[in-house]
Design a protein around this motif. Structure first.
Motif, PDB file in Angstrom:
ATOM      1  N   ASP A  38       0.865  -1.166   0.000  1.00  0.00           N
ATOM      2  CA  ASP A  38       0.000   0.000   0.000  1.00  0.00           C
ATOM      3  C   ASP A  38       0.911   1.227   0.000  1.00  0.00           C
ATOM      4  N   CYS A  56      -0.314  -0.871  -4.589  1.00  0.00           N
ATOM      5  CA  CYS A  56      -1.570  -1.561  -4.860  1.00  0.00           C
ATOM      6  C   CYS A  56      -2.610  -0.538  -5.289  1.00  0.00           C
ATOM      7  N   HIS A  88      -5.497   0.120  -2.766  1.00  0.00           N
ATOM      8  CA  HIS A  88      -5.096   0.965  -1.648  1.00  0.00           C
ATOM      9  C   HIS A  88      -4.948   2.418  -2.079  1.00  0.00           C
ATOM     10  N   ARG A 105      -7.518   4.087   0.287  1.00  0.00           N
ATOM     11  CA  ARG A 105      -6.856   4.790   1.383  1.00  0.00           C
ATOM     12  C   ARG A 105      -6.437   6.207   1.017  1.00  0.00           C
TER      13      ARG A 105
END
Length: 138
Positions: free
Chosen positions: A27, A62, A65, A69
């Motif tokens: 991530d 990723c 992510h 995120r």
């Protein structure tokens, strides 16, 4: 983290297992990214790569992510997205469509032509002077 990579990884993966690693996906956590960047050599000259643990590896973030995120859950954007989503049902639909477009863009397009076409359509949509034609515009 350095001790883990320099001492523990070779013991956990003996033989040539570490040398066969070609891609490391993480991530976008800054500490994790920094730790991995110090141990990969795939984009370095061979003489410099030999000093790294994963001499043949490249590092990528990723995609899920990056979207989840770093866009939908990031404190810089989350309150704005929540405000837009809560303004009306149609706004919620538009934000959801944009989030899904990002995911579809990353997951499904394979050729440069598909990517270029998709980017062009999104640019047209986002730069449309008639914003009132968008779903959720008040």
């Amino acid at each position: 983290m350095t001790m883990f990579f320099s001492r523990a990884m070779p013991l956990l993966h003996p033989g040539d297992a570490i040398q066969r690693v070609e891609l490391i996906v993480t991530d976008a956590d800054p500490q994790e990214t920094s730790a991995i960047a110090n141990h990969i050599g795939g984009n370095l000259k061979p003489s410099a790569a030999e000093l790294r643990l994963f001499i043949n590896a490249f590092h990528l973030w990723c995609a899920w992510h990056r979207i989840n995120r770093n866009f939908t859950q990031d404190s810089k954007y989350k309150s704005l997205l929540t405000k837009i989503k809560n303004s009306c049902v149609l706004s919620r639909i538009e934000v959801d469509v944009l989030e899904r477009w990002l995911w579809y863009f990353i997951k499904n397009y394979e050729s440069n032509e598909e990517v270029d076409c998709c980017k062009l359509l999104m640019e047209i949509y986002l730069n449309d002077e008639m914003q009132s034609s968008h779903i959720g515009h008040r």
